[in-house]
Design an enzyme around this catalytic site. Structure first.
Site, short mmCIF file in Angstrom:
data_model
loop_
_atom_site.label_atom_id
_atom_site.label_comp_id
_atom_site.label_asym_id
_atom_site.label_seq_id
_atom_site.Cartn_x
_atom_site.Cartn_y
_atom_site.Cartn_z
N GLY A 149 11.29 -1.07 -1.15
CA GLY A 149 10.77 -0.27 -2.27
C GLY A 149 11.34 1.14 -2.14
N ILE A 151 10.38 3.77 -0.41
CA ILE A 151 10.50 4.35 0.94
C ILE A 151 11.58 3.59 1.73
CG2 ILE A 151 9.26 4.96 3.05
CD1 ILE A 151 6.66 4.93 1.35
N SER A 231 3.96 0.79 7.56
CA SER A 231 3.32 0.38 6.30
C SER A 231 1.83 0.08 6.50
CB SER A 231 4.07 -0.79 5.67
OG SER A 231 4.21 -1.83 6.61
N ARG A 232 1.50 -1.12 6.96
CA ARG A 232 0.10 -1.45 7.25
C ARG A 232 0.06 -2.35 8.49
NH1 ARG A 232 -0.81 2.20 4.39
NH2 ARG A 232 -2.04 2.28 2.48
N GLU A 261 -7.71 0.68 12.66
CA GLU A 261 -7.43 2.11 12.82
C GLU A 261 -8.76 2.84 12.82
OE1 GLU A 261 -4.70 3.42 9.81
OE2 GLU A 261 -3.14 2.05 10.51
N HIS A 280 -1.29 7.13 11.97
CA HIS A 280 -1.09 6.95 10.52
C HIS A 280 -0.75 8.30 9.86
CE1 HIS A 280 -2.08 3.97 7.10
NE2 HIS A 280 -1.17 4.86 6.69
N ILE A 281 0.38 8.86 10.29
CA ILE A 281 0.77 10.20 9.79
C ILE A 281 2.01 10.15 8.90
CG2 ILE A 281 -0.29 11.54 11.65
CD1 ILE A 281 2.47 11.61 13.04
N GLY A 282 2.31 8.95 8.36
CA GLY A 282 3.51 8.81 7.54
C GLY A 282 3.65 9.89 6.46
C1 DGY Z 1 -0.06 5.35 1.88
O1 DGY Z 1 0.17 6.21 1.03
O2 DGY Z 1 -0.33 4.19 1.58
C2 DGY Z 1 0.03 5.78 3.30
O3 DGY Z 1 -0.18 4.78 4.18
C3 DGY Z 1 -0.89 6.93 3.55
O4 DGY Z 1 -0.22 8.07 3.32
#
Ligand code: DGY
Length: 314
Positions: A149, A151, A231-232, A261, A280-282
């Site tokens: 996608g 990203i 991602s997850r 988490e 989870h600091i993306g």
């Molecule tokens: C999202 O946007 O889904 C990220 O995991 C959190 O910033």
């Protein structure tokens, strides 16, 4: 004035609503949300909030949910669709931040910075050695992106531009422009896992992608592969990951997401040295978070005026 309840403190204040913010500094519980949001016209939510049927049924005035994230797997979208509650998210504005963090994890895993740096501060490092702290080069390596996608595509551009990496990708549908621009090759998941030197999981969490990566998939990866998940956590079977790491499979793993988490401190993952886990600091840059908040309120303002929001979740 329409009442909007935000489940968290947001880095943004310029908005025209009667805004009430839940200030627990953590995800509020069902009843904590209800106590304040019973009459709310809209919610601003984060990925940790469980916006399920039980909650939604008790919010009769709710017309909109502005999710402060791109992923919306914490929201019962079917219920929202059936009850005309408009859901929006924050794509694009966090693409750069998440791609940068993915690269930070990739570089760290390749060079094992998180293991090398403490050797200096603890005095364990006694001098330069030809064979000391050896990592793996990224240049010219094969990068496999699972989920190309926005990203995923940005990561590919960075990888090509900075490291001449060869791009492989797995996606539900082919992206021909992306392929052309990045000389990327579409592969089946299993082919991609076998071929890649570095694998990045970038797919959204859906019923199809839950537990996409299990023991079988992990063992298809090269023994010295680097695996990154930004991602997850639920996309990968974490127990299987721990098992294969204990068998010395994979060179390094970088995880910005885990199940659950926060990851419990006693999780075996925390004691495997070649694993680096971030909280989870993306999207956690000042720039991205400010734009995410602004986008949430821009969407709500448009919905309040009966206009189509900028980024509805389809
Ligand atoms: C999202 O946007 O889904 C990220 O995991 C959190 O910033």
């Amino acid at each position: 004035m329409k009442k909007v309840v935000s489940t968290r403190q947001l880095p943004y204040s310029n908005q025209p609503f009667q805004l009430e913010t839940l200030e627990f500094g953590r995800a509020p519980t069902h009843s904590e949300i209800l106590n304040t949001a019973k009459e709310a016209w809209a919610l601003v939510t984060t990925l940790e909030d469980k916006i399920n049927q039980e909650l939604l049924k008790e919010l009769p005035n709710l017309k909109a949910i502005a999710q402060f994230a791109v992923g919306t797997n914490n929201i019962d979208l079917d219920y929202c669709r059936a009850h005309n509650i408009i859901v929006t998210n924050t794509p694009d504005v966090l693409t750069e931040a998440t791609a940068e963090l993915t690269f930070a994890l990739m570089l760290n895993c390749a060079r094992q910075i998180h293991r090398a740096a403490p050797d200096v501060s603890t005095g364990k490092w006694i001098g330069w050695e030809p064979m000391g702290h050896l990592g793996i080069a990224l240049k010219n390596k094969k990068l496999g992106i699972v989920g190309a996608g926005r990203i995923g595509q940005r990561i590919a551009e960075m990888a090509r531009g900075a490291f001449d990496m060869q791009i492989l990708y797995h996606n539900r549908k082919a992206h021909l422009d992306f392929e052309k621009k990045n000389q990327a090759t579409l592969l089946s998941l299993h082919e991609l896992l076998k071929e890649s030197d570095v694998i990045v999981l970038m797919t959204p969490l859906t019923p199809e992608t839950r537990s996409l990566i299990n023991q079988k998939e992990l063992l298809l990866m090269k023994k010295d592969a680097i695996l990154i998940n930004t991602s997850r956590g639920e996309i990968m079977n974490q127990e299987d990951l721990i098992d294969v790491l204990k068998k010395d499979h994979l060179f390094a793993v970088g995880l910005d997401v885990t199940t659950p988490e926060p990851l419990p401190q006693n999780s075996p993952l925390n004691s495997i040295e070649r694993v680096l886990i971030t909280p989870h600091i993306g999207s956690a840059t000042r720039e991205a978070r400010a734009q995410m908040a602004q986008l949430c309120f821009d969407n709500l303002e448009r919905i309040a005026k009966d206009l189509k929001p900028l980024t509805p979740v389809s």
